[in-house]
Design a protein around this motif. Sequence first.
Motif, PDB file in Angstrom:
ATOM      1  N   ASN A   1       3.634   7.925   4.707  1.00  0.00           N
ATOM      2  CA  ASN A   1       3.368   8.017   3.409  1.00  0.00           C
ATOM      3  C   ASN A   1       2.149   7.755   3.425  1.00  0.00           C
ATOM      4  OD1 ASN A   1       3.975   6.503   1.232  1.00  0.00           O
ATOM      5  ND2 ASN A   1       4.572   5.077   1.813  1.00  0.00           N
ATOM      6  N   PRO A   2       1.258   8.664   3.068  1.00  0.00           N
ATOM      7  CA  PRO A   2       0.513   8.731   2.991  1.00  0.00           C
ATOM      8  C   PRO A   2      -0.462   7.913   1.674  1.00  0.00           C
ATOM      9  CG  PRO A   2       0.676  10.142   2.719  1.00  0.00           C
ATOM     10  CD  PRO A   2       1.932  10.131   2.935  1.00  0.00           C
ATOM     11  N   PRO A   3      -1.577   7.602   1.461  1.00  0.00           N
ATOM     12  CA  PRO A   3      -1.658   6.562  -0.100  1.00  0.00           C
ATOM     13  C   PRO A   3      -1.417   7.995  -0.894  1.00  0.00           C
ATOM     14  CG  PRO A   3      -3.730   6.693   1.461  1.00  0.00           C
ATOM     15  CD  PRO A   3      -2.912   7.047   2.814  1.00  0.00           C
ATOM     16  N   TYR A   4      -0.880   8.104  -2.187  1.00  0.00           N
ATOM     17  CA  TYR A   4      -1.062   8.986  -2.997  1.00  0.00           C
ATOM     18  C   TYR A   4      -0.923   8.191  -3.894  1.00  0.00           C
ATOM     19  CZ  TYR A   4       4.085   7.529  -3.314  1.00  0.00           C
ATOM     20  OH  TYR A   4       5.734   6.291  -2.912  1.00  0.00           O
ATOM     21  N   VAL A   5      -1.400   7.253  -4.981  1.00  0.00           N
ATOM     22  CA  VAL A   5      -1.404   6.907  -6.532  1.00  0.00           C
ATOM     23  C   VAL A   5      -2.780   7.190  -6.654  1.00  0.00           C
ATOM     24  CG1 VAL A   5      -1.216   4.544  -7.686  1.00  0.00           C
ATOM     25  CG2 VAL A   5      -0.082   4.617  -5.565  1.00  0.00           C
ATOM     26  N   MET A   6      -2.917   7.847  -8.132  1.00  0.00           N
ATOM     27  CA  MET A   6      -3.712   8.456  -8.387  1.00  0.00           C
ATOM     28  C   MET A   6      -5.067   6.978  -9.379  1.00  0.00           C
ATOM     29  SD  MET A   6      -3.238  12.630 -10.042  1.00  0.00           S
ATOM     30  CE  MET A   6      -1.567  11.734 -10.830  1.00  0.00           C
TER      31      MET A   6
ATOM     32  N   ASN B   1       2.291  -7.198  -9.611  1.00  0.00           N
ATOM     33  CA  ASN B   1       2.462  -8.160  -7.682  1.00  0.00           C
ATOM     34  C   ASN B   1       1.608  -6.783  -7.165  1.00  0.00           C
ATOM     35  OD1 ASN B   1       4.530  -5.639  -8.437  1.00  0.00           O
ATOM     36  ND2 ASN B   1       5.744  -7.799  -7.860  1.00  0.00           N
ATOM     37  N   VAL B   2       1.319  -5.135  -7.305  1.00  0.00           N
ATOM     38  CA  VAL B   2       1.477  -4.080  -6.471  1.00  0.00           C
ATOM     39  C   VAL B   2      -0.154  -4.275  -6.440  1.00  0.00           C
ATOM     40  CG1 VAL B   2       1.590  -1.466  -6.154  1.00  0.00           C
ATOM     41  CG2 VAL B   2       3.539  -2.871  -6.554  1.00  0.00           C
ATOM     42  N   LEU B   3      -0.599  -4.183  -7.476  1.00  0.00           N
ATOM     43  CA  LEU B   3      -1.962  -3.891  -7.738  1.00  0.00           C
ATOM     44  C   LEU B   3      -3.066  -4.747  -7.219  1.00  0.00           C
ATOM     45  CD1 LEU B   3      -4.131  -1.656  -9.156  1.00  0.00           C
ATOM     46  CD2 LEU B   3      -3.798  -3.164 -11.263  1.00  0.00           C
TER      47      LEU B   3
END
Length: 302
Positions: A202-207, A217-219
């Motif tokens: 589950n790699p980094p994938y958010v552009m 809460n995520v950012l």
Amino acid sequence: MNTTDMHIPSNRVRDIERYVHTELAGCYPDEELRMFVYMLFEAFLGWDKTQLLLHRDDTINQSDLLRFHWAVEDLKQFRPIQHIIGHTDFCGLHIHVTPDVLVPRPETEEIVARLTDWLASRQAGHPAILDLCTGSGCIAIALKHRFPSAQVTAVDISPAALAIARDNAAANHTDIHFVEADVLDPVQLAALTPSYDLIVSNPPYVMERERADIQPNVLNYDPALALFVPDSDPLRFYRAIGQYAATHLAPQGLLALEINQALSTETVQLLQALGFDTQLHHDFRGNPRCITASMPSCNTKE
Ligand code: GLN
């Protein structure tokens, strides 16, 4: 500080429940607040849902009351509840989380469920499993917990994340081989075992350009290192992992990747160009969230 300063009407359990709901009503949907109440009582007092019901007319002591107060203040700042209580439940396991690791998501639990079925159907004695970008270690630990005879290796670039993952593995009595390495560097990956039955990531994938759509809460609390990829090359991890897997999967091995729903077509195409047969899977919200891939010569389908 007394209860009046805290706006908590009293230290009666039912009033604390109401306090959580009224203070946070503008910030979170009702259903999420109900879950917060359960999670906080469980973490602070060790009560499950039934015990909470039974104790609704009881009172709690001042120091426990303060913990509810600070939790509510933190939740107003959108600090993730998992950081407040220090852990999350992942596939029935207790996983400790801090700002150094991504909080495990339910979508990822679904991938573990899928891989559990796949591993169970293979009946291989000691499957070799590789988890790339392991973060809290949740995927590797859940698989090792379910398949104790598996040989599990988990890789991350972040020493801080690996420290948490090691603690989580020990706390869940799972023996996992942890490696600090950059998945984007083929030389570092080449130092691993030559072949694996299952490679999962589950790699980094958010552009970067998706930043605006991300919940506070995520950012503000999940590590950017675990989330973001440049707009100019958002599939860089999938290319690196795909290239590695193309030559390091055992015969009939499986590659399983959590993906960005906005890039499912491109990610499938990238893997097919590397020679994989692919299957796209949707998550419980109906979004394309996972690709499983195998080499056609292996003649494996999930
Ligand atoms: N699913 C996570 C999110 O939406 C992102 C996980 C990742 O980048 N691997 O925040």
